[in-house]
Design a protein around this motif. Structure first.
Motif, short mmCIF file in Angstrom:
data_model
loop_
_atom_site.label_atom_id
_atom_site.label_comp_id
_atom_site.label_asym_id
_atom_site.label_seq_id
_atom_site.Cartn_x
_atom_site.Cartn_y
_atom_site.Cartn_z
N GLY A 136 45.88 -92.30 8.03
CA GLY A 136 46.61 -92.11 9.27
C GLY A 136 45.77 -92.44 10.49
O GLY A 136 46.24 -93.09 11.43
N LEU A 137 44.50 -92.01 10.48
CA LEU A 137 43.60 -92.32 11.60
C LEU A 137 43.37 -93.82 11.73
O LEU A 137 43.38 -94.37 12.84
N SER A 196 52.12 -92.74 13.86
CA SER A 196 52.00 -91.37 14.36
C SER A 196 52.88 -90.40 13.58
O SER A 196 52.58 -89.20 13.48
N GLU A 197 53.99 -90.91 12.99
CA GLU A 197 54.86 -90.05 12.19
C GLU A 197 54.13 -89.54 10.95
O GLU A 197 54.35 -88.41 10.50
N LEU A 214 52.55 -85.05 8.85
CA LEU A 214 52.31 -84.47 7.54
C LEU A 214 50.82 -84.47 7.20
O LEU A 214 50.32 -83.53 6.59
N ALA A 215 50.12 -85.53 7.57
CA ALA A 215 48.70 -85.63 7.24
C ALA A 215 47.87 -84.55 7.94
O ALA A 215 46.89 -84.04 7.37
N MET A 216 48.27 -84.20 9.16
CA MET A 216 47.51 -83.18 9.90
C MET A 216 47.55 -81.81 9.22
O MET A 216 46.49 -81.24 8.91
N PRO A 217 48.75 -81.23 8.96
CA PRO A 217 48.74 -79.92 8.29
C PRO A 217 48.20 -80.00 6.87
O PRO A 217 47.59 -79.04 6.38
N VAL A 236 44.61 -87.33 20.64
CA VAL A 236 44.17 -88.21 21.73
C VAL A 236 44.68 -89.64 21.50
O VAL A 236 45.18 -90.28 22.43
N LEU A 237 44.58 -90.13 20.27
CA LEU A 237 45.03 -91.49 19.97
C LEU A 237 46.54 -91.63 20.18
O LEU A 237 47.02 -92.65 20.70
N ILE A 238 47.31 -90.61 19.79
CA ILE A 238 48.77 -90.68 19.96
C ILE A 238 49.15 -90.57 21.43
O ILE A 238 50.05 -91.26 21.91
#
Length: 386
Positions: A100-101, A132-133, A137-140, A171-173
């Motif tokens: 994702g990053l 970004s979508e 999910l990747a963040m949590p 920040v990127l989003i």
């Protein structure tokens, strides 16, 4: 302990047969790891959403068919993810987050520009999507995997790592710019940390720090984002410009009254006074045509989905499942709250769609993928070692 070691510790094992030699035949829900009540509520919401979309799009059947096709793809994704055991999700957490990053960085370098924003990656003739979508999910997933293998409540050094995991993609989003998605990604990560057991004193300090940072945030907002906040405070200051959207949406909702004007009978929507009526402002179409009663029924449906999701998370087998499942369902609630709030005039407009009702493909796939993960956590709980 490595990620692989933690994943092996959660690896599924077959259920032992009863000692009396009589084995119970598994139901279809146990074999597919789906929750029938949550699935039924989601299907009702999808069907209702297609009905509202048909009216909001000006009775364009091709729009409804395109959305229906996206829903079918999203349901397949949900069913597929429900079959993956939590151990697999845990192993994939760093890879998913890293991918994702990398895609967010690719958007910054070679992203496709549309409507003044650089948010998409496109493979010509194949697919166009918002990376970004994926971070919703990747963040949590990443934070739950990180905190799930540590002593809770988290210590300061663990919180610093969480802040880094959380801050970089936000920040990127935000630079794309996409304030709505950055808000949702941030909420998805913050919910994991809160569910990990932060003390109220620490939460209070975070709130004070956030309030102190508001002037800095205001300075770094884009001009159109500042205008949205000012319009929220006083939409009548520019009724034919920036305030047009919110004035028309509140007018549409108010004109619906108690029972509404009837399906396909809305004037604000059908006469095209209402902008973005099939995406961000579809709630206004719902309120105008079905009235207060119709809106309350849809909100009740959302509430039942949230309550069912919270229960599934609460009975999860381990910390990883509880943190991840709780974050997914609470982020879904934020989707609903922010969209209804901005359309009804109690929140600034930030471009958040009404989940599984507004027109859109990537968000629908992401949302149902999240529910697939939630069902996986619940459906595999009997197969996990204590």
């Amino acid at each position: 302990m490595t990620w692989m070691g933690v994943a092996k510790g959660l690896r599924a094992r077959p259920v032992k047969a009863p000692q009396d030699g009589i084995s119970r035949r598994k139901s279809i829900w146990e074999r597919t790891h789906l929750d029938p009540w949550l699935l039924l509520l989601l299907l009702v919401l999808l069907v209702a959403g297609l009905g509202v979309l048909y009216s909001a799009s000006g009775q364009r059947i091709e729009v409804v068919m395109a959305q229906g096709t996206r829903f079918l793809v999203a349901l397949v994704v949900m069913l597929t993810l429900a079959q993956l055991p939590p151990a697999t999700l845990l192993r994939w957490a760093p890879l998913t987050y890293g991918a994702g990053l990398l895609m967010l960085v690719a958007v910054e370098v070679v992203g496709d520009i549309g409507m003044g924003a650089q948010r998409w990656l496109e493979i010509p003739g194949v697919i166009r999507f918002q990376p970004s979508e994926l971070m919703k999910l990747a963040m949590p997933l990443m934070l739950a995997a990180w905190l799930g293998r540590r002593e809770l409540p988290p210590r300061w050094k663990d919180l610093l790592v969480c802040a880094a995991i959380l801050g970089v993609p936000i920040v990127l989003i935000a630079k794309q710019p996409d304030l709505g998605t950055s808000l949702l990604v941030g909420c998805a990560g913050v919910f994991v940390v809160l569910l990990a057991g932060l003390s109220w004193r620490f939460i209070g300090l975070l709130c004070v720090g956030a309030a102190a940072a508001l002037p800095l945030l205001w300075i770094n907002l884009h001009n159109y984002q500042r205008q949205r906040v000012l319009t929220f405070l006083n939409p009548e200051s520019d009724p034919l410009g920036a305030g047009w959207n919110i004035i028309q949406s509140t007018t549409a909702i108010g004109s619906g009254g108690l029972w509404g004007k009837g399906w396909l009978q809305g004037t604000q929507s059908q006469l095209e006074f209402l902008p973005e009526r099939h995406t961000d402002f579809i709630v206004a179409v719902l309120g105008e045509e079905f009235g207060l009663v119709g809106m309350l029924l849809v909100l009740l449906l959302y509430l039942l989905i949230v309550l069912r999701g919270l229960w599934l998370s609460a009975v999860a087998h381990d910390t990883f499942g509880r943190l991840l499942g709780g974050s997914i369902i609470l982020t879904f609630f934020i989707y609903v709250f922010v969209n209804v709030g901005m359309v009804s005039g109690i929140l600034p407009v930030v471009g958040v769609p009404l989940p599984l009702v507004s027109y859109g493909g990537t968000s629908s796939v992401t949302l149902l993928a999240g529910f697939g993960i939630l069902m996986s956590i619940h459906g595999h709980r009997r197969l996990l070692p204590r």
